[in-house]
Design an enzyme around this catalytic site. Structure first.
Site, PDB file in Angstrom:
ATOM      1  N   THR A 107       1.025  13.967  27.116  1.00 22.25           N
ATOM      2  CA  THR A 107      -0.161  14.740  27.478  1.00 22.25           C
ATOM      3  C   THR A 107      -1.375  14.145  26.798  1.00 22.25           C
ATOM      4  OG1 THR A 107      -1.009  17.007  27.719  1.00 22.25           O
ATOM      5  CG2 THR A 107       0.110  16.486  25.652  1.00 22.25           C
ATOM      6  N   ASN A 108      -2.487  14.851  26.758  1.00 20.61           N
ATOM      7  CA  ASN A 108      -3.699  14.338  26.110  1.00 20.61           C
ATOM      8  C   ASN A 108      -4.435  15.485  25.429  1.00 20.61           C
ATOM      9  OD1 ASN A 108      -5.739  15.512  28.015  1.00 20.61           O
ATOM     10  ND2 ASN A 108      -4.572  14.261  29.470  1.00 20.61           N
ATOM     11  N   ARG A 109      -5.564  15.176  24.832  1.00 17.96           N
ATOM     12  CA  ARG A 109      -6.240  16.135  23.954  1.00 17.96           C
ATOM     13  C   ARG A 109      -7.131  17.150  24.663  1.00 17.96           C
ATOM     14  NH1 ARG A 109      -5.935  15.020  18.663  1.00 17.96           N
ATOM     15  NH2 ARG A 109      -5.356  12.909  18.053  1.00 17.96           N
TER      16      ARG A 109
END
Ligand code: CTP
Ligand code: CA
Length: 228
Positions: free
Chosen positions: A33-35
């Protein structure tokens, strides 16, 4: 609904917003995933609602509550986000693509949890590209106004202009995500709005809610106001 003071310039306009990250599973317990926190997309959804729009918000996994008065669709993967947006695109007037869609996903999903003992020498994950949702929707557009976001670690206007052109959008919101008061997780943003005909509008440090309203001001100018 609480009307935005003095503004109902999106009355009846159907606004489709995407927000948050996506999650691409490796096995039943792990994902990439990402931030992205979803805050910017949720702020756009609330701001559009407050200006009278009918808002549908398609969001990846975030820890934010459904905004009242907004239809919320929760998805997990890039492919689910693509389907959810495609299904709703024809019935919208404006698309604001604030989601941080995964660019890559694992090639093979392991239905059984990967065991470290079976990969004692290390594990190589193979990734494949996801589809570019915004570019795809741009090819399907009829009357829609399209707004993209660009998260960059070096805010290069030239690259952003190229992204705006390549994606076929009307407006691009450029964020330098390396700045501590902009980009991921925080409540403020320092964005630059880029228009299709070359206009560049650098915004000061603003709350994401205010960035959302500035962006919607530009959308109203492109779409045309709906009420006097
Ligand atoms: N986007 C999308 N589908 C993807 C990837 C990105 O619709 N699979 C959208 C994002 O929601 C955003 C815009 O494209 O509105 C730009 O995303 P960004 O990550 O900045 O650009 P990319 O085209 O993915 O290129 P890169 O990450 O390499 O800079
Ligand atoms: Ca990307």
């Amino acid at each position: 609904l609480v009307p935005w003071p003095g503004k109902s310039d999106l009355a009846g306009v159907r606004v489709l917003v995407s927000a948050g990250p996506t999650r691409e599973a490796v096995d039943p317990v792990r994902f990439l995933t990402n931030r992205s926190s979803g805050k910017m997309g949720f702020a756009v959804a609330r701001a559009a609602r407050d200006r009278g729009a009918q808002v549908v918000l398609v969001t990846g996994p975030v820890s934010l509550a459904d905004p009242p008065g907004v239809e919320v669709v929760r998805v997990e993967t890039a492919e689910e986000m693509r389907t959810a947006l495609r299904d709703r695109f024809a019935a919208c007037d404006v698309l604001v693509m604030a989601a941080a869609v995964a660019d890559f996903r694992p090639v093979g999903y392991s239905p059984a949890k990967l065991k470290k003992g079976e990969h004692a020498g290390g594990l190589r994950l193979e990734l494949e590209p996801t589809r570019d949702i915004l570019s795809e929707l741009a090819t399907l557009r009829s009357q829609q106004v399209l707004v993209g976001f660009a998260a960059e670690t070096e805010a290069s206007l030239d690259r952003a202009r190229e992204k705006l052109r390549a994606k076929g959008v009307d407006l691009l919101v450029l964020n330098d995500v390396t700045q501590p008061d902009a980009g991921f997780e925080v409540d403020t943003n320092r964005a630059i709005l880029l228009g299709r005909s070359g206009e560049v509008e650098p915004l000061p440090l603003l709350r994401k809610e205010e960035v959302a309203h500035r962006l919607l001001d530009r959308v109203v100018a492109l779409h045309g106001p709906t009420t006097p």
